[in-house]
Design a protein around this motif. Structure first.
Motif, mmCIF file in Angstrom:
data_model
loop_
_atom_site.group_PDB
_atom_site.id
_atom_site.type_symbol
_atom_site.label_atom_id
_atom_site.label_comp_id
_atom_site.label_asym_id
_atom_site.label_seq_id
_atom_site.Cartn_x
_atom_site.Cartn_y
_atom_site.Cartn_z
ATOM 1 N N ARG A 270 -6.049 17.671 -8.234
ATOM 2 C CA ARG A 270 -7.117 17.163 -7.166
ATOM 3 C C ARG A 270 -7.286 15.578 -7.769
ATOM 4 O O ARG A 270 -7.439 14.572 -6.908
ATOM 5 C CB ARG A 270 -8.297 17.868 -7.120
ATOM 6 N N LYS A 271 -7.863 15.557 -9.234
ATOM 7 C CA LYS A 271 -8.190 14.378 -9.675
ATOM 8 C C LYS A 271 -7.155 13.366 -9.569
ATOM 9 O O LYS A 271 -7.315 12.102 -9.223
ATOM 10 C CB LYS A 271 -8.817 14.672 -11.012
ATOM 11 N N GLU A 272 -5.906 13.896 -10.170
ATOM 12 C CA GLU A 272 -4.847 12.848 -10.012
ATOM 13 C C GLU A 272 -4.423 12.372 -8.702
ATOM 14 O O GLU A 272 -4.399 11.078 -8.485
ATOM 15 C CB GLU A 272 -3.615 13.545 -10.629
ATOM 16 N N ASN A 273 -4.676 13.166 -7.933
ATOM 17 C CA ASN A 273 -4.052 12.759 -6.069
ATOM 18 C C ASN A 273 -5.367 11.743 -5.742
ATOM 19 O O ASN A 273 -5.119 10.829 -5.312
ATOM 20 C CB ASN A 273 -4.198 13.828 -5.048
ATOM 21 N N GLN A 274 -6.621 12.076 -6.308
ATOM 22 C CA GLN A 274 -7.695 11.011 -6.004
ATOM 23 C C GLN A 274 -7.328 9.721 -6.468
ATOM 24 O O GLN A 274 -7.584 8.732 -5.701
ATOM 25 C CB GLN A 274 -8.871 11.655 -6.448
ATOM 26 N N ILE A 275 -6.921 9.742 -7.691
ATOM 27 C CA ILE A 275 -6.787 8.336 -8.396
ATOM 28 C C ILE A 275 -5.514 7.536 -7.573
ATOM 29 O O ILE A 275 -5.538 6.565 -7.383
ATOM 30 C CB ILE A 275 -6.228 8.585 -9.981
ATOM 31 N N LEU A 276 -4.545 8.339 -7.412
ATOM 32 C CA LEU A 276 -3.126 7.818 -6.721
ATOM 33 C C LEU A 276 -3.611 7.309 -5.283
ATOM 34 O O LEU A 276 -3.323 6.121 -4.839
ATOM 35 C CB LEU A 276 -2.029 8.624 -6.594
ATOM 36 N N GLN A 281 -4.947 2.594 -1.595
ATOM 37 C CA GLN A 281 -5.739 1.972 -0.680
ATOM 38 C C GLN A 281 -6.141 0.428 -1.456
ATOM 39 O O GLN A 281 -6.616 -0.269 -0.275
ATOM 40 C CB GLN A 281 -7.045 2.824 -0.458
ATOM 41 N N ASN A 282 -6.355 0.530 -2.423
ATOM 42 C CA ASN A 282 -6.921 -1.013 -3.306
ATOM 43 C C ASN A 282 -6.020 -1.693 -3.703
ATOM 44 O O ASN A 282 -6.194 -2.782 -4.052
ATOM 45 C CB ASN A 282 -8.080 -0.533 -4.057
ATOM 46 N N GLY A 283 -4.641 -1.130 -3.926
ATOM 47 C CA GLY A 283 -3.830 -2.210 -4.559
ATOM 48 C C GLY A 283 -3.889 -2.052 -6.176
ATOM 49 O O GLY A 283 -2.790 -1.658 -6.634
ATOM 50 N N LYS A 284 -4.950 -2.586 -6.646
ATOM 51 C CA LYS A 284 -5.138 -2.599 -7.951
ATOM 52 C C LYS A 284 -6.693 -2.490 -8.309
ATOM 53 O O LYS A 284 -7.535 -2.853 -7.366
ATOM 54 C CB LYS A 284 -4.803 -4.010 -8.802
ATOM 55 N N ASN A 346 -0.241 -3.564 -14.448
ATOM 56 C CA ASN A 346 0.310 -5.130 -14.370
ATOM 57 C C ASN A 346 0.120 -5.820 -15.596
ATOM 58 O O ASN A 346 -0.621 -5.559 -16.280
ATOM 59 C CB ASN A 346 0.092 -5.492 -13.087
ATOM 60 N N SER A 347 0.654 -7.261 -15.479
ATOM 61 C CA SER A 347 0.292 -8.150 -16.452
ATOM 62 C C SER A 347 -1.036 -8.494 -16.991
ATOM 63 O O SER A 347 -1.229 -8.525 -18.078
ATOM 64 C CB SER A 347 1.376 -9.303 -16.311
ATOM 65 N N GLU A 348 -1.812 -8.349 -15.853
ATOM 66 C CA GLU A 348 -3.377 -8.663 -16.322
ATOM 67 C C GLU A 348 -3.977 -7.353 -16.611
ATOM 68 O O GLU A 348 -5.274 -7.274 -16.714
ATOM 69 C CB GLU A 348 -4.038 -9.432 -14.935
ATOM 70 N N LEU A 349 -3.310 -6.316 -16.949
ATOM 71 C CA LEU A 349 -3.772 -5.064 -16.983
ATOM 72 C C LEU A 349 -4.596 -4.216 -16.058
ATOM 73 O O LEU A 349 -5.321 -3.478 -16.166
ATOM 74 C CB LEU A 349 -4.694 -5.022 -18.534
ATOM 75 N N TRP A 350 -4.559 -4.600 -14.757
ATOM 76 C CA TRP A 350 -4.802 -3.815 -13.604
ATOM 77 C C TRP A 350 -4.283 -2.630 -13.532
ATOM 78 O O TRP A 350 -2.769 -2.537 -13.723
ATOM 79 C CB TRP A 350 -4.922 -4.668 -12.370
ATOM 80 N N TRP A 351 -5.015 -1.455 -13.152
ATOM 81 C CA TRP A 351 -3.967 -0.312 -12.755
ATOM 82 C C TRP A 351 -3.546 -0.610 -11.335
ATOM 83 O O TRP A 351 -4.109 -0.804 -10.635
ATOM 84 C CB TRP A 351 -4.658 0.867 -13.031
ATOM 85 N N ILE A 352 -2.217 -0.127 -11.327
ATOM 86 C CA ILE A 352 -1.495 -0.240 -10.022
ATOM 87 C C ILE A 352 -0.628 0.966 -9.828
ATOM 88 O O ILE A 352 -0.086 1.930 -10.658
ATOM 89 C CB ILE A 352 -0.729 -1.594 -9.672
ATOM 90 N N LEU A 353 -0.090 1.145 -8.618
ATOM 91 C CA LEU A 353 1.021 2.457 -8.353
ATOM 92 C C LEU A 353 2.304 1.824 -8.904
ATOM 93 O O LEU A 353 2.387 0.770 -8.661
ATOM 94 C CB LEU A 353 0.904 2.725 -7.011
ATOM 95 N N LYS A 354 3.209 2.680 -9.613
ATOM 96 C CA LYS A 354 4.379 2.366 -9.858
ATOM 97 C C LYS A 354 5.299 1.998 -8.753
ATOM 98 O O LYS A 354 5.332 2.900 -7.714
ATOM 99 C CB LYS A 354 5.051 3.495 -10.653
ATOM 100 N N LYS A 355 5.850 0.827 -8.815
ATOM 101 C CA LYS A 355 6.819 0.429 -7.571
ATOM 102 C C LYS A 355 8.109 1.296 -7.612
ATOM 103 O O LYS A 355 8.654 1.581 -8.702
ATOM 104 C CB LYS A 355 7.161 -0.936 -7.684
#
Ligand SMILES: [Zn+2]
Length: 355
Positions: A270-276, A281-284, A346-355
């Motif tokens: 549940r926690k993992e799905n919440q993060i994903l 929703q937010n991109g990064k 990403n390069s600025e160290l934001w967390w994003i979904l893996k493309k």
């Protein structure tokens, strides 16, 4: 419901519910008194409340000299602070733990590294005294001035170096018909004890409470924790286990063991799905942004807990400390998602979904 008095589980085992000042997730931590021979006993995770332990011994007509072993499921201090008391009243008692946990008991620095990322703390001047005290195992070295409030946190949490008498490994057999089962994840060397004489499992911090699985330390490994819960499910089936005695919450647990293990496992999913979903929703998002949403309740609970700890009032801004700890917990989850290639930075160290 919180248990106050000790409960005789069967002829061999007594549950000793303990008030815990250490754990912020739970009010209690469970110890177990085990009869290993007609006049000899072992204690699984002696916990922290001397009063409750003494009462349990008295009710069971057990003298401290009848205690032969302390079996530890892992090294978190809410499970073991009473080692010192037991050793002081019975120097013959022997303390056993899995080999992976020995350093966390014998070195205060290693113990803190189990909980906090010390390299992160090192970057901040504020934690200097704290780190110095850890570095020197809070010795009585007069050159190291441990400030009063810092000493207090060590006293309250009862953190000090201790000696382990014997280390065990997965599959070892302990006196009292207990089989050691290594279940890493929550802590690197956490173990179950399977009582082979009555198919009862001591499950420690795979506690099956409604609070779900807890990530509680710098060295918690979420992948291993998930594997260990799946393994526990198989074990319950294979060994026909009909009772689980856990390290926290109300026990014994006798119904729907498989379903409860599945629910416990689902709490991680549940926690993992919440993060994903959040990243979708937010991109990064930054680590702190994700923490503020996913760990909101946890963070608030932790802040409430820290308010009552004198050390944090004095030296560390409460909000900052709880953020630090919540971020660390979240980072363990993100690392797992990164490993299975669901997320990346990403390069600025934001967390994003893996493309
Ligand atoms: Zn623990």
């Amino acid at each position: 419901m919180r248990l106050k008095n000790c409960v005789k589980i069967n002829e061999k085992t007594t549950l000793i519910p303990q008030e815990s000042m250490i754990s912020f997730n739970f009010n209690t931590c469970n110890s177990y008194l085990i009869k290993i021979n007609p006049n000899e006993f072992a204690i699984i995770d002696p916990g922290i409340s001397k009063k409750q332990l003494k009462e349990a011994l008295k009710i069971n007509k057990v003298d401290v000299s009848d205690l032969k072993y302390i079996y530890l499921t892992h090294s978190h201090s809410d499970h073991l602070a009473l080692i010192d008391y037991l050793k002081s009243v019975n120097p013959e008692i022997r303390t056993l733990i899995h080999s992976f946990e020995v350093n966390f008991i014998e070195s205060v620095k290693d113990y803190f590294n189990l909980l906090f990322d010390l390299s992160l703390l090192q970057q901040n001047q504020k934690y200097r005294d704290f780190l110095a005290a850890i570095q020197f195992n809070i010795t009585k070295d007069p050159k190291i001035k441990v400030n009063k409030s810092l000493q207090m946190i060590f006293d309250i949490w009862n953190i000090k170096p201790r000696t382990i008498d014997k280390r065990f490994e997965d599959g070892d057999h302990l006196e009292g018909d207990l089989r050691v089962i290594h279940v890493p994840g929550h802590s690197p060397g956490m173990c179950f004890f399977l009582d082979e004489s009555n198919n009862t499992l001591f499950s420690s911090d795979i506690h099956l409470s409604r609070l779900g699985a807890n990530i509680s330390g710098n060295l918690t490994n979420v992948s291993d924790l998930k594997d260990s819960i799946i393994f526990a499910k198989e074990l319950v089936k294979k060994k026909d286990i009909h009772m689980i005695l856990s390290g926290h919450g109300t026990n014994p647990i006798t119904d729907n063991l498989i379903i409860r293990l599945k629910q416990f496992y689902s709490s991680i999913l549940r926690k993992e799905n919440q993060i994903l979903t959040l990243l979708k929703q937010n991109g990064k998002l930054s680590l702190t942004q994700i923490t503020n949403i996913t760990f909101k309740k946890n963070k608030e609970r932790f802040q409430k807990y820290l308010v009552n700890q004198p050390f944090f009032q004095d030296s560390i801004i409460i909000a900052e400390a709880s953020e630090l700890i919540s971020n660390r917990n979240l980072l363990r989850e993100l690392e797992r998602l990164k490993k299975i290639k669901s997320v990346e930075q990403n390069s600025e160290l934001w967390w994003i979904l893996k493309k």
